[in-house]
Write a protein that holds these residues in place. Structure first.
Motif, mmCIF file in Angstrom:
data_model
loop_
_atom_site.group_PDB
_atom_site.id
_atom_site.type_symbol
_atom_site.label_atom_id
_atom_site.label_comp_id
_atom_site.label_asym_id
_atom_site.label_seq_id
_atom_site.Cartn_x
_atom_site.Cartn_y
_atom_site.Cartn_z
ATOM 1 N N ARG A 151 0.802 -1.146 0.080
ATOM 2 C CA ARG A 151 0.099 -0.027 0.052
ATOM 3 C C ARG A 151 0.589 1.246 0.061
ATOM 4 O O ARG A 151 0.462 2.161 -0.538
ATOM 5 N N GLY A 152 2.016 1.236 0.495
ATOM 6 C CA GLY A 152 3.006 2.393 0.743
ATOM 7 C C GLY A 152 3.953 2.594 -0.495
ATOM 8 O O GLY A 152 4.653 3.472 -0.591
ATOM 9 N N GLY A 153 3.998 1.699 -1.516
ATOM 10 C CA GLY A 153 4.535 1.711 -2.618
ATOM 11 C C GLY A 153 5.821 1.246 -2.586
ATOM 12 O O GLY A 153 6.570 1.358 -3.395
ATOM 13 N N ILE A 154 6.246 0.557 -1.529
ATOM 14 C CA ILE A 154 7.484 -0.178 -1.466
ATOM 15 C C ILE A 154 7.780 -1.296 -2.167
ATOM 16 O O ILE A 154 8.686 -1.620 -2.612
ATOM 17 N N LEU A 155 6.778 -2.089 -2.191
ATOM 18 C CA LEU A 155 6.776 -3.536 -2.497
ATOM 19 C C LEU A 155 5.745 -3.475 -3.896
ATOM 20 O O LEU A 155 4.955 -2.704 -4.005
ATOM 21 N N PRO B 26 17.265 -0.912 -4.238
ATOM 22 C CA PRO B 26 17.253 -0.661 -2.608
ATOM 23 C C PRO B 26 17.913 0.772 -2.144
ATOM 24 O O PRO B 26 17.733 1.417 -1.399
ATOM 25 N N ALA B 27 18.838 1.180 -3.307
ATOM 26 C CA ALA B 27 19.262 2.410 -3.171
ATOM 27 C C ALA B 27 18.227 3.647 -3.322
ATOM 28 O O ALA B 27 18.567 4.698 -2.787
ATOM 29 N N ASP B 28 17.171 3.380 -3.834
ATOM 30 C CA ASP B 28 16.115 4.521 -4.066
ATOM 31 C C ASP B 28 14.868 4.301 -3.107
ATOM 32 O O ASP B 28 14.085 4.805 -3.208
ATOM 33 N N ILE B 29 15.187 3.440 -1.968
ATOM 34 C CA ILE B 29 14.280 3.620 -0.990
ATOM 35 C C ILE B 29 14.828 3.954 0.184
ATOM 36 O O ILE B 29 15.657 3.255 0.615
ATOM 37 N N GLN C 89 12.973 6.722 5.603
ATOM 38 C CA GLN C 89 11.856 7.382 5.970
ATOM 39 C C GLN C 89 10.671 6.980 5.167
ATOM 40 O O GLN C 89 9.622 6.874 5.640
ATOM 41 N N GLN C 90 10.895 6.408 3.876
ATOM 42 C CA GLN C 90 9.554 5.978 3.056
ATOM 43 C C GLN C 90 9.146 4.803 3.744
ATOM 44 O O GLN C 90 7.818 4.828 3.829
ATOM 45 N N ILE C 91 10.004 4.135 4.217
ATOM 46 C CA ILE C 91 9.284 2.770 5.029
ATOM 47 C C ILE C 91 8.702 3.000 6.180
ATOM 48 O O ILE C 91 7.591 2.641 6.549
ATOM 49 N N ILE C 92 9.348 4.147 6.987
ATOM 50 C CA ILE C 92 8.611 4.497 8.093
ATOM 51 C C ILE C 92 7.089 5.007 8.069
ATOM 52 O O ILE C 92 6.169 4.777 8.718
ATOM 53 N N THR C 93 7.239 5.769 7.051
ATOM 54 C CA THR C 93 5.753 6.474 6.604
ATOM 55 C C THR C 93 4.934 5.507 6.295
ATOM 56 O O THR C 93 3.553 5.418 6.532
ATOM 57 N N GLU D 171 14.575 14.711 7.272
ATOM 58 C CA GLU D 171 15.547 14.823 6.416
ATOM 59 C C GLU D 171 17.034 13.632 6.709
ATOM 60 O O GLU D 171 17.383 12.968 5.874
ATOM 61 N N THR D 172 16.915 13.677 7.989
ATOM 62 C CA THR D 172 18.028 12.393 8.444
ATOM 63 C C THR D 172 17.523 11.036 7.792
ATOM 64 O O THR D 172 18.176 10.240 7.315
ATOM 65 N N LEU D 173 16.213 10.766 8.165
ATOM 66 C CA LEU D 173 15.815 9.591 7.868
ATOM 67 C C LEU D 173 15.780 9.356 6.285
ATOM 68 O O LEU D 173 15.553 8.285 5.697
ATOM 69 N N GLU D 174 15.345 10.287 5.613
ATOM 70 C CA GLU D 174 15.428 10.282 4.145
ATOM 71 C C GLU D 174 16.810 10.057 3.495
ATOM 72 O O GLU D 174 16.805 9.433 2.384
ATOM 73 N N SER D 175 17.911 10.355 4.131
ATOM 74 C CA SER D 175 19.040 10.172 3.605
ATOM 75 C C SER D 175 19.778 8.880 3.722
ATOM 76 O O SER D 175 20.795 8.556 3.343
ATOM 77 N N ILE D 176 18.925 8.033 4.682
ATOM 78 C CA ILE D 176 19.475 6.526 4.778
ATOM 79 C C ILE D 176 18.692 5.705 3.865
ATOM 80 O O ILE D 176 17.484 5.857 3.789
ATOM 81 N N THR D 177 19.389 4.852 3.080
ATOM 82 C CA THR D 177 18.697 3.934 1.936
ATOM 83 C C THR D 177 18.598 2.542 2.503
ATOM 84 O O THR D 177 19.414 2.266 3.432
#
Lengths: 159, 159
Positions: B56-60, B76-79, B82-86, B126-132
């Motif tokens: 549903r969150g578009g990750i898978l 994986p480098a494009d995920i 932050q996106q996963i947490i959201t 921003e911090t969490l967005e920078s971690i892939t």
DNA sequence: CAAATCAGGACCAAAGTGGTCCCCTTTTGG
DNA sequence: CCAAAAGGGGACCACTTTGGTCCTGATTTG
């Protein structure tokens, strides 16, 4: 949602109220819990509970008895948001992996993430450590500080 | 404690498992929920719930039916974390003030903190967005990336 | 059509949070 | 020396959230 709890939110609100009250009465006097409750617009029992926790956390000093009350134990510029959160919500730890204690994941063989979580946790602590109560108490204070001094995290003598 | 919930923790663990499985079988194939449950060591019903949320969150991406299953919808480098947490825990918002919606504090007249909270919230996002996910999947991956690419490195003796 | 597989949501137990209250100790002042 | 004003430490309970399981339905394949 990664939200901090309401006690902590209220706590920071209360502390910013104290900062403003101190600015008014320059020889900073003690404020009683009922006074602080009125100033902050929150219910007395709850304010009282939060104030006690802040004393235990070393953010506030208190005096008992008639004419007793609370005051900041340090200058607002020397109190970080991180310290306040720790006092009211315990140490920041995004996951069990990221914590301090010996509580390893039981699946640590499958989990190469532990060191990574610790790094992320540190990064967030660092961010919250760099924000002071002084900045938080004025509108836009955090943003202004970030613009003025984008390199070093603390400035020697405020404003 | 500012902790993210266990579903999210598990979700990231599951995704790092997927990354490693993809590396093994280079033409990346679909993995079924039972396979992923086995690989991650978690109970099937729970894994299944988490996988659905990640879709549903578009990750898978998923495919139904015989030979169906799940795969990453991006590299994986494009995920980002932050996106996963959201996807699993909703948008990050440290306080009501910091949120996006029109949910103002009811005491906004007393509260000069709103803009400050938003700034802090952004900083953490921003911090969490920078971690892939790619970094997260290898031991020490986050730290290595931070060392290589020192965009805004703090004092090394910070501790 | 049957088996495999995901989708969506209902459901419940357990834990956590928020808020109030009670009783105790300390301090001041009549 | 006692009463009143204040903080200290918890207990307590209602409410919400979370964690985890399960059921039913929709798709796809062979």
């Amino acid at each position: 949602m990664l939200r901090l709890n309401r006690q902590t939110d209220y706590g920071i609100m209360i502390l910013t109220c104290l900062v403003r009250e101190d600015d008014k009465a320059m020889p900073p006097r003690l404020l009683s819990a009922p006074e602080i409750a009125t100033a902050s617009g929150l219910a007395l029992p709850n304010v009282s509970k939060i104030l006690k926790a802040l004393v235990r956390g070393g953010i506030l000093q208190s005096r008992r008895g008639v004419q007793g009350g609370y005051q900041l134990s340090r200058l607002p510029a020397d109190i970080s948001i991180q310290q306040i959160i720790t006092a009211l919500d315990g140490p920041i730890s995004m996951t069990d992996c990221a914590g301090e204690g010996p509580e390893q994941c039981d699946v640590s063989s499958l989990c190469p993430m532990s060191a990574n979580w610790k790094y992320i946790n540190d990064k967030i602590v660092e961010t919250l450590e760099s924000i002071t109560l002084e900045q938080m108490a004025i509108p836009g204070g955090v943003l202004a500080a970030a613009n003025n001094d984008s390199d070093s995290t603390r400035n020697p003598e405020g404003e």
